[in-house]
Scaffold this motif. Structure first.
Motif, PDB file in Angstrom:
ATOM      1  N   PHE A   3      -5.960   9.392   0.583  1.00 42.25           N
ATOM      2  CA  PHE A   3      -5.136  10.558   0.413  1.00 42.25           C
ATOM      3  C   PHE A   3      -3.864  10.662   1.300  1.00 42.25           C
ATOM      4  O   PHE A   3      -4.326   9.848   2.448  1.00 42.25           O
ATOM      5  N   LYS A   4      -3.227  11.462   1.163  1.00 45.98           N
ATOM      6  CA  LYS A   4      -1.894  11.262   1.906  1.00 45.98           C
ATOM      7  C   LYS A   4      -1.505  13.124   2.216  1.00 45.98           C
ATOM      8  O   LYS A   4      -1.460  13.647   1.238  1.00 45.98           O
ATOM      9  N   VAL A   5      -1.214  13.091   3.409  1.00 45.35           N
ATOM     10  CA  VAL A   5      -0.570  14.485   3.671  1.00 45.35           C
ATOM     11  C   VAL A   5       0.905  14.332   4.116  1.00 45.35           C
ATOM     12  O   VAL A   5       0.943  13.607   4.984  1.00 45.35           O
ATOM     13  N   VAL A   9       1.409   6.395   7.971  1.00 44.76           N
ATOM     14  CA  VAL A   9       2.548   5.678   6.972  1.00 44.76           C
ATOM     15  C   VAL A   9       3.713   5.468   7.487  1.00 44.76           C
ATOM     16  O   VAL A   9       4.120   6.102   8.312  1.00 44.76           O
ATOM     17  N   HIS A  10       4.419   4.442   7.236  1.00 46.38           N
ATOM     18  CA  HIS A  10       5.701   4.145   7.719  1.00 46.38           C
ATOM     19  C   HIS A  10       5.981   4.792   9.178  1.00 46.38           C
ATOM     20  O   HIS A  10       7.047   5.152   9.198  1.00 46.38           O
ATOM     21  N   LEU A  11       5.247   4.232  10.153  1.00 45.62           N
ATOM     22  CA  LEU A  11       5.617   4.451  11.456  1.00 45.62           C
ATOM     23  C   LEU A  11       6.746   3.576  11.776  1.00 45.62           C
ATOM     24  O   LEU A  11       6.963   2.480  11.702  1.00 45.62           O
ATOM     25  N   ALA A  63       0.831  -1.251   0.263  1.00 46.72           N
ATOM     26  CA  ALA A  63      -0.102  -0.019  -0.087  1.00 46.72           C
ATOM     27  C   ALA A  63       0.764   1.318   0.167  1.00 46.72           C
ATOM     28  O   ALA A  63       0.457   2.255   0.172  1.00 46.72           O
ATOM     29  N   HIS A  64       2.091   0.986  -0.286  1.00 45.13           N
ATOM     30  CA  HIS A  64       2.952   2.509  -0.086  1.00 45.13           C
ATOM     31  C   HIS A  64       4.147   1.888  -1.257  1.00 45.13           C
ATOM     32  O   HIS A  64       5.232   1.720  -0.768  1.00 45.13           O
ATOM     33  N   THR A  65       4.045   2.808  -2.245  1.00 44.05           N
ATOM     34  CA  THR A  65       5.216   2.810  -3.329  1.00 44.05           C
ATOM     35  C   THR A  65       5.360   4.074  -4.061  1.00 44.05           C
ATOM     36  O   THR A  65       4.227   4.883  -3.959  1.00 44.05           O
ATOM     37  N   HIS A  66       6.557   4.294  -4.355  1.00 44.45           N
ATOM     38  CA  HIS A  66       6.752   5.669  -5.235  1.00 44.45           C
ATOM     39  C   HIS A  66       7.413   5.298  -6.266  1.00 44.45           C
ATOM     40  O   HIS A  66       8.610   5.167  -6.407  1.00 44.45           O
ATOM     41  N   LEU A  67       6.885   4.823  -7.371  1.00 42.60           N
ATOM     42  CA  LEU A  67       7.339   4.406  -8.752  1.00 42.60           C
ATOM     43  C   LEU A  67       7.551   5.737  -9.494  1.00 42.60           C
ATOM     44  O   LEU A  67       6.617   6.579  -9.633  1.00 42.60           O
ATOM     45  N   THR A 105       6.063  -1.061   1.914  1.00 44.50           N
ATOM     46  CA  THR A 105       7.567  -0.823   1.669  1.00 44.50           C
ATOM     47  C   THR A 105       8.084   0.663   1.617  1.00 44.50           C
ATOM     48  O   THR A 105       9.077   0.950   2.024  1.00 44.50           O
ATOM     49  N   ASP A 106       7.174   1.592   1.043  1.00 42.80           N
ATOM     50  CA  ASP A 106       7.733   2.796   0.814  1.00 42.80           C
ATOM     51  C   ASP A 106       8.881   2.890  -0.028  1.00 42.80           C
ATOM     52  O   ASP A 106       9.816   3.517  -0.088  1.00 42.80           O
ATOM     53  N   HIS A 107       8.642   1.556  -1.061  1.00 41.38           N
ATOM     54  CA  HIS A 107       9.762   1.677  -2.147  1.00 41.38           C
ATOM     55  C   HIS A 107       9.835   2.689  -2.969  1.00 41.38           C
ATOM     56  O   HIS A 107       9.125   3.299  -3.655  1.00 41.38           O
TER      57      HIS A 107
HETATM   58 ZN   LIG Z   1       6.596   7.272   1.277  1.00 40.56          ZN
END
Ligand SMILES: [Zn+2]
Length: 451
Positions: free
Chosen positions: A149-151, A236-238, A58-62, A310-312
């Motif tokens: 959404f994300k802030v 996210v990513h705690l 649920a967390h990637t940055h492609l 992952t925050d990939h």
């Molecule tokens: Zn991230």
């Protein structure tokens, strides 16, 4: 029936049992003790293996523009690597432009992703601008099928407290879910300036400029706001123990606060920043101390951490090298999309937590939280996103065995017990014993609806 996977042990979020699985038109159509082989065009024997739902990252940055460059995995490379690590759905972050509606932001990114992705995908929109009518475009986006959404509380694209507050209120009205990257921007900037002025420029000072309380303070503040507005929140990513304690407290009080952590925070501590290649581990939040690492594992076992993602966001070595003599010039982010599920399953295989728990936090919970109805479980009617896992493989991670476009991995040399042998995306084989066998463009856009 198109296919039967027989003789395996099916793992769900609550149960493990021997069963055959029947698949037709990309869906699971039968799960039972024995399915007649003659009914299927294709039979896979999974004797001695585990059968798991594909993971949802649920967390990637492609292909993410960041730090003066673009993350090194585009939508094809990133999803190819995902498939090879048993991840069959990714949620990528769309960064809204100023003046752009949320739906337009999604459509803009979808032009890059559609036709490229090798597994299914959806999005979260990272909100920058809610001036004028843009705030209401959150509601349009929910209707469009992207309800999360994300802030960011940090970076130059971070939002002010006022914007964060408005977004939370809007989310409550229209059934959206807000995720937050929680760190205290002002303190980071102040500490960073102090270290640079003192000539303290190594990767270690990336950690020192973002110590534990910088994240804990922001987690606590974000939770306070969600409580005050009366809406749910996804952190996210705690990565730190005091932030986790705040999540635990809010959950105990009955608030719908979700926490995600990442495998890198479960494996590494801030000591990695003292290494010669410390800059390769630079991500934000940074890896924390051993106490936090242990607390995260406990949080998973207690159920206070809901998901693993992952925050990939990998960058090539030469890009990481920009910060050799100045930690502020290191692009933030690491690879992980291919490592998450194998790493967590290996932990289960070593007895650290049950396999059912890994399925819960890597697949079932993200599907539930983000409203991804077709995914997240092995059950009749769900998409046949399936991983066959061999508990008896000894696997050492090396970059040459990975399927991303990045030239290095922070996971180099990590030993795993057990490894996926096959991944199916809607019934189609996409990974087979070390090889990617899927196709570019196979992945389709998954529309979501949060209950
Ligand atoms: Zn991230």
């Amino acid at each position: 029936m198109d296919m039967i996977i027989k003789n395996g042990t099916v793992v769900t979020a609550s149960d493990m049992f021997k069963a055959d699985i029947g698949i037709e038109n990309g869906k699971i159509v039968e799960i039972s003790g024995k399915i007649d082989e003659s009914l299927a065009k294709h039979v896979v024997d999974a004797e001695g293996k585990l059968i798991l739902p594909g993971a949802i990252d649920a967390h990637t940055h492609l292909a993410m523009p960041f730090g003066g460059t673009i993350s090194s995995d585009d939508y094809y490379a990133g999803t190819r690597a995902a498939a090879c690590g048993g991840t069959t759905t990714v949620f990528d972050f769309v960064l809204q432009d100023f003046g752009e509606t949320m739906v337009d932001a999604v459509k803009r990114r979808d032009k890059l992703c559609a036709g490229a992705a090798a597994v299914d995908y959806s999005y979260h929109v990272a909100v920058k601008d809610v001036s004028g009518e843009l705030l209401d475009s959150i509601e349009d986006c929910v209707k469009f099928g992207v309800p999360s959404f994300k802030v960011f509380m940090v970076y130059d694209f971070g939002v002010t407290d006022g914007v964060f507050y408005k977004v939370l209120k809007k989310a409550k009205e229209c059934g959206a879910l807000i995720g937050v990257h929680a760190e205290n921007n002002e303190i980071i900037n102040t500490l960073t300036s102090e270290f640079l002025a003192e000539g303290k420029t190594s990767a270690w000072y990336h950690y020192m400029s973002r110590p534990e309380f910088v994240e804990a303070e922001a987690d606590t503040r974000a939770i306070q706001w969600a409580k005050a507005v009366g809406t749910k929140l996804y952190i996210v990513h705690l990565a730190n123990k005091d932030g986790l304690a705040a999540v635990t407290k809010a959950k105990d009080e009955g608030y719908e606060i979700y926490a995600e952590t990442c495998p890198q925070y479960l494996e590494f501590t801030c000591d990695v920043y003292k290494r010669e290649d410390g800059r390769n581990f630079v991500c934000s939040p940074p890896m924390k101390g051993e106490e936090s690492r242990q607390a995260l594992w406990e949080g998973i076992k207690r159920g206070d951490i809901d998901t693993i993602a992952t925050d990939h966001c990998p960058f090539q070595s030469y890009e990481k090298d920009w910060g050799k003599d100045d930690f502020t010039k290191i692009p933030n982010g690491c690879a992980g999309i291919e490592n998450m599920y194998p790493y967590m399953l290996s932990a289960a295989n070593e007895g650290k937590l049950p396999f059912t728990k890994v399925v819960e936090i890597c697949s079932t919970n993200p599907a539930k939280i983000f409203g991804c109805k077709e995914k997240g479980s092995l059950a009749i009617g769900k998409d046949a996103d399936i991983v066959i896992y061999d508990k008896n493989i000894d696997f050492t991670i090396t970059n040459d065995k990975m399927h991303s476009d990045c030239d290095h991995t922070i996971w180099e040399g990590i030993k795993l017990k057990g490894y996926p042998v096959q991944t199916y995306s809607r019934g189609r084989l996409v990974y087979d014993n070390g090889k990617f066998v899927g196709e570019k463009g196979w992945g389709s856009f998954v529309k979501c609806k949060i209950d």
